[in-house]
Design a protein around this motif. Structure first.
Motif, mmCIF file in Angstrom:
data_model
loop_
_atom_site.group_PDB
_atom_site.id
_atom_site.type_symbol
_atom_site.label_atom_id
_atom_site.label_comp_id
_atom_site.label_asym_id
_atom_site.label_seq_id
_atom_site.Cartn_x
_atom_site.Cartn_y
_atom_site.Cartn_z
ATOM 1 N N PRO A 1 3.967 2.580 3.137
ATOM 2 C CA PRO A 1 4.009 1.374 3.976
ATOM 3 C C PRO A 1 4.993 1.460 5.141
ATOM 4 O O PRO A 1 4.957 0.604 6.028
ATOM 5 C CB PRO A 1 4.438 0.285 2.990
ATOM 6 C CG PRO A 1 5.230 1.009 1.955
ATOM 7 C CD PRO A 1 4.584 2.355 1.821
ATOM 8 N N THR B 1 1.257 6.964 9.798
ATOM 9 C CA THR B 1 0.053 6.207 9.447
ATOM 10 C C THR B 1 0.001 4.906 10.244
ATOM 11 O O THR B 1 1.033 4.364 10.652
ATOM 12 C CB THR B 1 0.033 5.863 7.945
ATOM 13 O OG1 THR B 1 1.119 4.954 7.648
ATOM 14 C CG2 THR B 1 0.171 7.107 7.086
ATOM 15 N N THR C 1 -0.908 2.098 8.961
ATOM 16 C CA THR C 1 -0.333 1.058 8.101
ATOM 17 C C THR C 1 1.183 1.015 8.242
ATOM 18 O O THR C 1 1.780 -0.054 8.414
ATOM 19 C CB THR C 1 -0.715 1.308 6.634
ATOM 20 O OG1 THR C 1 -2.137 1.260 6.486
ATOM 21 C CG2 THR C 1 -0.091 0.251 5.737
ATOM 22 N N GLU D 1 -7.486 0.813 -0.125
ATOM 23 C CA GLU D 1 -6.290 -0.020 -0.056
ATOM 24 C C GLU D 1 -6.453 -1.180 0.914
ATOM 25 O O GLU D 1 -5.475 -1.772 1.346
ATOM 26 C CB GLU D 1 -5.078 0.824 0.354
ATOM 27 C CG GLU D 1 -4.693 1.872 -0.673
ATOM 28 C CD GLU D 1 -3.370 2.556 -0.348
ATOM 29 O OE1 GLU D 1 -2.894 2.416 0.798
ATOM 30 O OE2 GLU D 1 -2.817 3.214 -1.246
ATOM 31 N N GLU D 2 -7.686 -1.504 1.248
ATOM 32 C CA GLU D 2 -7.928 -2.581 2.222
ATOM 33 C C GLU D 2 -7.374 -3.913 1.731
ATOM 34 O O GLU D 2 -6.743 -4.661 2.479
ATOM 35 C CB GLU D 2 -9.426 -2.709 2.502
ATOM 36 C CG GLU D 2 -10.042 -1.520 3.205
ATOM 37 C CD GLU D 2 -10.442 -0.397 2.255
ATOM 38 O OE1 GLU D 2 -10.961 0.625 2.728
ATOM 39 O OE2 GLU D 2 -10.215 -0.556 1.021
ATOM 40 N N PRO E 1 0.828 -1.206 0.000
ATOM 41 C CA PRO E 1 0.000 0.000 0.000
ATOM 42 C C PRO E 1 0.862 1.254 0.000
ATOM 43 O O PRO E 1 2.086 1.180 0.165
ATOM 44 C CB PRO E 1 -0.812 -0.130 1.301
ATOM 45 C CG PRO E 1 0.051 -0.967 2.184
ATOM 46 C CD PRO E 1 0.760 -1.931 1.273
ATOM 47 N N ALA F 1 -4.466 -3.171 11.743
ATOM 48 C CA ALA F 1 -3.851 -2.617 10.532
ATOM 49 C C ALA F 1 -4.751 -2.834 9.327
ATOM 50 O O ALA F 1 -4.879 -1.942 8.465
ATOM 51 C CB ALA F 1 -2.480 -3.261 10.298
ATOM 52 N N MET F 2 -5.384 -3.992 9.231
ATOM 53 C CA MET F 2 -6.305 -4.258 8.135
ATOM 54 C C MET F 2 -7.540 -3.367 8.222
ATOM 55 O O MET F 2 -8.014 -2.829 7.227
ATOM 56 C CB MET F 2 -6.699 -5.741 8.134
ATOM 57 C CG MET F 2 -5.571 -6.682 7.768
ATOM 58 S SD MET F 2 -5.948 -8.423 8.090
ATOM 59 C CE MET F 2 -7.355 -8.670 7.016
ATOM 60 N N HIS G 1 -7.911 -0.432 9.662
ATOM 61 C CA HIS G 1 -7.661 0.997 9.530
ATOM 62 C C HIS G 1 -6.771 1.314 8.334
ATOM 63 O O HIS G 1 -6.055 2.314 8.336
ATOM 64 C CB HIS G 1 -7.036 1.529 10.822
ATOM 65 C CG HIS G 1 -7.902 1.337 12.025
ATOM 66 N ND1 HIS G 1 -9.097 1.978 12.187
ATOM 67 C CD2 HIS G 1 -7.763 0.530 13.109
ATOM 68 C CE1 HIS G 1 -9.653 1.608 13.338
ATOM 69 N NE2 HIS G 1 -8.849 0.722 13.903
ATOM 70 N N ALA G 2 -6.826 0.460 7.313
ATOM 71 C CA ALA G 2 -6.089 0.727 6.083
ATOM 72 C C ALA G 2 -6.657 1.966 5.392
ATOM 73 O O ALA G 2 -7.803 2.371 5.632
ATOM 74 C CB ALA G 2 -6.181 -0.479 5.149
ATOM 75 N N TYR H 1 3.087 -2.014 9.992
ATOM 76 C CA TYR H 1 3.996 -2.816 9.177
ATOM 77 C C TYR H 1 5.376 -2.908 9.819
ATOM 78 O O TYR H 1 6.009 -3.968 9.823
ATOM 79 C CB TYR H 1 4.116 -2.211 7.776
ATOM 80 C CG TYR H 1 3.119 -2.729 6.780
ATOM 81 C CD1 TYR H 1 1.906 -3.248 7.197
ATOM 82 C CD2 TYR H 1 3.380 -2.696 5.419
ATOM 83 C CE1 TYR H 1 0.989 -3.719 6.285
ATOM 84 C CE2 TYR H 1 2.474 -3.163 4.486
ATOM 85 C CZ TYR H 1 1.280 -3.676 4.925
ATOM 86 O OH TYR H 1 0.382 -4.147 4.018
ATOM 87 N N THR I 1 -3.457 -3.942 1.477
ATOM 88 C CA THR I 1 -2.888 -3.916 2.824
ATOM 89 C C THR I 1 -2.902 -5.312 3.430
ATOM 90 O O THR I 1 -1.912 -5.770 4.014
ATOM 91 C CB THR I 1 -3.665 -2.945 3.721
ATOM 92 O OG1 THR I 1 -3.562 -1.624 3.173
ATOM 93 C CG2 THR I 1 -3.105 -2.943 5.136
#
Length: 480
Positions: free
Chosen positions: A271, A276, A278, A400-401, A268, A392-393, A395-396, A282, A404
């Motif tokens: 990253p 963020t 994400t 971009e869900e 995404p 994380a998934m 709140h992508a 990550y 991600t």
């Protein structure tokens, strides 16, 4: 444990479990779990037999390359899966991955020296990456919605079973001085897997008129970055080693920059951003993967060479990490709100405590105390990782869900590859040699674990930042 997390074990209903084996789906369930199980068992088998491989083939300075190259190849294999499916069809791509895994296993079993062995591990990892990627994709393609949660729970439990089977299998072959048998053992199971796939999978055809885009340039840069870390220990001076590490970081940074503008994106946007959820999530997952890798690569060697443990006992002491991971994931799966925050923060704190304890006591503590600290790291990883992935998934970034979620296994694999490369570089710099002298092993493993403690420590900082960003948005954190 880079492919799945036991996030769905509590969500399976009785009807869902029964639906897995109705309407002809049972063979698909067996096939998918066989494919994932081949990879999962291999992880524990190889960590158990590697000391014997080095004693037989030499090449101690390549000790960590077996794991590093396998994970790099699995990343490339996973990235190649979609283009291969478009070009040849899903069934052919799936079977091609299994055949490559089989060829790599046979080549490992027949390797005359270490260089051939690690090359064979690369081939094995490439095939394994294709099988893993297609297996997870087919969960959505072949199974109705009520069956997906119990199937994912069953796939997750495969890792727990592998943690029990793998050390016993690898240790049994090592005990009779036949480590090669651990790789020949894959032969009947891959053939069974291929038979089911060829007989039962739909023969989907390639899609005409579509030119699959494989990110060759980005994959080359990413692979080169990991390889620079792995070869840093071969440098003749501190300046060369430092230069290789800086080059590795630069190559990975350029890869992510190019990916933002690529057509077939791997990650995404942003990253690795500190700003963020994400990016911080990550980073935390990447560092968590490095944490268990620096343990998994060299602790079996320390248990066998410094504490006189048999390969089977050492393997099971290592498997405690995976068992603790699974148990903590299942135990905390229903936690909500503030409990989720506590699980993430306390979990990564457990990793710091456990790995620091191993670094300080790997030569002086008893094997059972070492196993307990290993289990504490596993509990920490299971507690934090489950909720990190789910949050994380959720709140992508908008739109971009999917990317991600799909790139999380790649980020974990990168953490494993970098962790193995860094561990190998540190061990070689500390003086690990083919003789595996106890003093050399003690010094090398102590340095690996000591420097490795920086991974969960930095991971804790990113978790705290991740939590702060969640609170700033005002969202309630719940497990998926």
């Amino acid at each position: 444990m880079t492919t799945t997390t036991p996030t769905t074990a509590t969500g399976a209903s009785a009807n869902g479990w029964r639906s897995l084996f109705s309407n002809g789906l049972g063979l698909y369930v067996v096939m998918l779990n066989l494919g994932i199980g081949l990879h999962a068992v291999d992880v524990f088998v190889v960590s158990t037999v590697m000391p014997d491989v080095v004693r037989d083939l030499g090449g101690a300075h390549f000790y960590a390359w077996s794991t590093m190259l396998y994970m790099v190849a699995s990343i490339i294999g996973a990235a190649a899966t979609a283009p291969l499916r478009l070009r040849f069809g899903g069934r052919r791509a799936y079977c091609a991955g299994a055949i490559l895994f089989l060829i790599g296993s046979i080549a490992c079993a027949m390797s005359p020296h270490m260089e051939i062995f690690i090359l064979a591990r690369f081939v094995q990892g490439f095939g394994g990456g294709i099988v893993l990627s297609r297996s997870m994709a087919m969960v959505g393609e072949l199974f109705p919605e009520p069956s997906k949660k119990p199937l994912l729970a069953l796939i997750s439990s495969t890792w727990g079973v592998a943690a029990l089977i793998g050390p016993a299998l690898g240790g049994s072959f090592a005990a009779v001085d036949f480590w090669r048998g651990a790789f020949w053992f894959n032969l009947p199971f891959v053939l069974l897997f291929l038979g089911v796939a060829l007989a039962k999978l739909p023969a989907d055809r390639p899609q005409p008129g579509i030119k699959p885009q494989f990110p060759f340039g980005r994959m080359v840069l990413l692979t080169a970055g990991v390889m620079c870390i792995g070869t840093a220990s071969e440098g003749s001076s501190l300046a060369i080693r430092t230069g290789l590490i800086v080059l590795a970081l630069a190559l990975v940074f350029v890869t992510f920059q190019l990916d933002r503008r690529g057509l077939n994106r791997l990650f995404p946007s942003h990253p690795l951003s500190w700003f963020t959820t994400t990016g911080t999530g990550y980073w935390a997952m990447f560092l968590a993967s490095m944490t268990h890798t620096v343990i998994g690569v060299f602790l079996p060697l320390a248990l066998q060479e410094l504490h006189g443990q048999s390969p089977i006992k050492a393997g099971y002491m290592m498997a405690i990490l995976a068992i603790g991971w699974t148990a903590a994931s299942v135990f905390t799966a229903k936690w909500r709100g503030a409990a989720v925050i506590a699980a993430m923060v306390c979990g990564m704190s457990f990793c710091v405590i456990g790995l620091a304890g191993l670094a300080l006591g790997v030569t002086s503590l008893s094997p059972y105390e070492i196993a307990a600290l290993n289990g504490l790291v596993g509990i920490g990883l299971g507690s934090s990782n489950l909720h990190l992935v789910a949050a994380a998934m959720r709140h992508a970034a908008p739109g971009e869900e999917s990317i991600t979620a799909s790139s999380i296994p790649t980020m974990r694999s990168l953490g494993i590859a970098f962790g193995a490369a860094a561990a190998g570089a540190i061990a070689n710099a500390a003086g690990l040699t083919d003789a595996l002298a106890p003093s050399d092993v003690a010094r090398a493993v102590t340095w690996v674990l000591s420097v490795g403690t920086l991974a969960p420590l930095c991971g804790l900082l990113f978790v705290l930042r991740f939590v702060a960003l969640l609170r700033r948005t005002g969202n309630v954190v719940r497990p998926a």
